[in-house]
Scaffold this motif. Structure first.
Motif, PDB file in Angstrom:
ATOM      1  N   LEU A 170       0.820  -1.206  -0.104  1.00  0.00           N
ATOM      2  CA  LEU A 170      -0.031  -0.011   0.036  1.00  0.00           C
ATOM      3  C   LEU A 170       0.886   1.077  -0.030  1.00  0.00           C
ATOM      4  O   LEU A 170       1.684   1.409   0.679  1.00  0.00           O
ATOM      5  CB  LEU A 170      -1.048   0.069   1.012  1.00  0.00           C
ATOM      6  CG  LEU A 170      -2.347   0.842   1.255  1.00  0.00           C
ATOM      7  CD1 LEU A 170      -3.083   0.384  -0.035  1.00  0.00           C
ATOM      8  CD2 LEU A 170      -2.963   0.822   2.372  1.00  0.00           C
ATOM      9  N   ILE A 171       0.661   2.026  -0.853  1.00  0.00           N
ATOM     10  CA  ILE A 171       1.661   3.234  -1.099  1.00  0.00           C
ATOM     11  C   ILE A 171       0.750   4.668  -1.014  1.00  0.00           C
ATOM     12  O   ILE A 171      -0.444   4.581  -0.961  1.00  0.00           O
ATOM     13  CB  ILE A 171       2.209   3.074  -2.585  1.00  0.00           C
ATOM     14  CG1 ILE A 171       1.252   3.482  -3.758  1.00  0.00           C
ATOM     15  CG2 ILE A 171       3.011   1.956  -2.795  1.00  0.00           C
ATOM     16  CD1 ILE A 171       1.768   3.900  -5.015  1.00  0.00           C
ATOM     17  N   ASP A 172       1.451   5.690  -0.538  1.00  0.00           N
ATOM     18  CA  ASP A 172       1.038   6.934  -0.357  1.00  0.00           C
ATOM     19  C   ASP A 172       1.094   7.700  -1.776  1.00  0.00           C
ATOM     20  O   ASP A 172       2.084   7.552  -2.519  1.00  0.00           O
ATOM     21  CB  ASP A 172       2.124   7.594   0.525  1.00  0.00           C
ATOM     22  CG  ASP A 172       1.805   9.146   0.861  1.00  0.00           C
ATOM     23  OD1 ASP A 172       0.952   9.631  -0.073  1.00  0.00           O
ATOM     24  OD2 ASP A 172       1.971   9.627   1.938  1.00  0.00           O
ATOM     25  N   ILE A 173       0.031   7.966  -2.436  1.00  0.00           N
ATOM     26  CA  ILE A 173      -0.270   8.454  -3.636  1.00  0.00           C
ATOM     27  C   ILE A 173       0.393   9.812  -3.839  1.00  0.00           C
ATOM     28  O   ILE A 173       1.202   9.973  -4.918  1.00  0.00           O
ATOM     29  CB  ILE A 173      -1.694   8.395  -3.763  1.00  0.00           C
ATOM     30  CG1 ILE A 173      -2.533   7.204  -4.012  1.00  0.00           C
ATOM     31  CG2 ILE A 173      -1.907   9.262  -5.324  1.00  0.00           C
ATOM     32  CD1 ILE A 173      -3.913   7.150  -4.229  1.00  0.00           C
ATOM     33  N   ARG A 174       0.250  10.638  -2.678  1.00  0.00           N
ATOM     34  CA  ARG A 174       0.736  11.865  -3.207  1.00  0.00           C
ATOM     35  C   ARG A 174       2.580  12.012  -3.125  1.00  0.00           C
ATOM     36  O   ARG A 174       2.984  12.496  -3.882  1.00  0.00           O
ATOM     37  CB  ARG A 174       0.500  12.969  -1.698  1.00  0.00           C
ATOM     38  CG  ARG A 174      -0.947  13.327  -1.597  1.00  0.00           C
ATOM     39  CD  ARG A 174      -1.237  13.830  -0.192  1.00  0.00           C
ATOM     40  NE  ARG A 174      -1.074  13.097   0.747  1.00  0.00           N
ATOM     41  CZ  ARG A 174      -1.270  13.475   2.170  1.00  0.00           C
ATOM     42  NH1 ARG A 174      -1.454  14.711   2.487  1.00  0.00           N
ATOM     43  NH2 ARG A 174      -1.109  12.484   2.999  1.00  0.00           N
ATOM     44  N   ARG A 175       3.054  10.920  -2.619  1.00  0.00           N
ATOM     45  CA  ARG A 175       4.445  10.835  -2.559  1.00  0.00           C
ATOM     46  C   ARG A 175       4.875  10.062  -3.897  1.00  0.00           C
ATOM     47  O   ARG A 175       5.927  10.234  -4.460  1.00  0.00           O
ATOM     48  CB  ARG A 175       5.102  10.095  -1.137  1.00  0.00           C
ATOM     49  CG  ARG A 175       6.618   9.834  -1.436  1.00  0.00           C
ATOM     50  CD  ARG A 175       6.957   9.289  -0.014  1.00  0.00           C
ATOM     51  NE  ARG A 175       7.164  10.454   1.090  1.00  0.00           N
ATOM     52  CZ  ARG A 175       6.407  10.390   2.038  1.00  0.00           C
ATOM     53  NH1 ARG A 175       5.352   9.552   2.212  1.00  0.00           N
ATOM     54  NH2 ARG A 175       6.735  11.439   3.053  1.00  0.00           N
ATOM     55  N   TYR A 176       4.032   9.075  -4.117  1.00  0.00           N
ATOM     56  CA  TYR A 176       4.163   8.300  -5.391  1.00  0.00           C
ATOM     57  C   TYR A 176       4.264   9.290  -6.636  1.00  0.00           C
ATOM     58  O   TYR A 176       5.135   9.248  -7.438  1.00  0.00           O
ATOM     59  CB  TYR A 176       3.342   7.201  -5.691  1.00  0.00           C
ATOM     60  CG  TYR A 176       3.368   6.571  -7.078  1.00  0.00           C
ATOM     61  CD1 TYR A 176       4.244   5.612  -6.824  1.00  0.00           C
ATOM     62  CD2 TYR A 176       2.651   6.908  -7.843  1.00  0.00           C
ATOM     63  CE1 TYR A 176       4.411   4.784  -8.361  1.00  0.00           C
ATOM     64  CE2 TYR A 176       2.674   6.345  -9.265  1.00  0.00           C
ATOM     65  CZ  TYR A 176       3.671   5.258  -9.308  1.00  0.00           C
ATOM     66  OH  TYR A 176       3.672   4.674 -10.486  1.00  0.00           O
TER      67      TYR A 176
END
Length: 214
Positions: A170-176
């Motif tokens: 699960l990733i952080d979209i903003r950081r991605y």
């Protein structure tokens, strides 16, 4: 890249929202099924009361105690199967089918600004997603010890048991999106917060970007 992993707070928020939705929908559906079938939902409480009385007044008659225990466990298993089946159906609809129309995001992940990706940072496929949610999440949710173990692993490793089972994260979209704009998704990156609360991103000792914390 570890920096892309969703934080513990993001994972917790997404989990609470999604599980709450599934539990509420499942409970309403099960109650409706029982109502349409004229099923007495107090039967289990009655059998538990009988079992408790047998235990309190036990005088060596193991047959009566065994029968009371058997009746209680048989009905408990029956109701558990019904509830688990309904939850599994809702899990399939809400966690697998519904997100395919929204870039593999549930309402909980939309609220926490997270998304499921493969462990190598590539976009997850429907097969990855199905394994993660229907097998991984269902098993974890159905067992309290596994739920605790998954929570501990998530905090320490940034990935849950269901992530490891499906080779996802699960990733952080903003950081991605930020890292993607600088084409450093797979690069070794260091983030440092300065005295003003800004996060500076470094790669090869060079500042690429800085953004203020929310």
């Amino acid at each position: 890249m570890k920096n892309l992993n969703a934080s513990g707070a993001q994972r917790f928020l997404a989990f609470i929202i999604d599980v709450s939705i599934i539990i509420v929908l499942s409970s309403l559906t099960v109650n409706l099924i029982y109502k349409l079938a004229n099923y007495d939902t107090n039967q289990l409480d009655v059998l538990l009361s009988i079992l408790t009385q047998k235990l309190e007044s036990y005088s060596g008659n193991s047959k009566e105690l065994f029968n009371a225990l058997y009746d209680f466990l048989a009905l408990y298993f029956k109701e558990s199967v019904v509830l688990f089946s309904v939850r599994f159906v809702y899990s399939a609809i809400y966690l697998v089918i519904f997100p395919t129309f929204f870039k593999f995001q549930t309402l909980g992940r939309l609220a926490s600004r997270t998304r499921v990706f493969k462990s190598n940072n590539e976009k997850a496929t429907i097969s990855n997603y199905a394994v993660r949610e229907l097998i991984g999440t269902s098993i974890v949710i159905s067992s309290f010890p596994l739920l605790i173990a998954s929570a501990i692993i998530s905090v320490k490793k940034g990935r849950s048991l269901s992530d490891y089972m499906s080779k996802t994260k699960l990733i952080d979209i903003r950081r991605y999106e930020l890292y993607k704009s600088f084409n450093i998704i797979d690069a070794e990156v260091k983030e440092v917060k300065d005295s003003e609360g800004k996060i500076k991103i470094y790669t090869d000792d060079e500042i690429l970007n800085e953004e203020r914390n929310d």
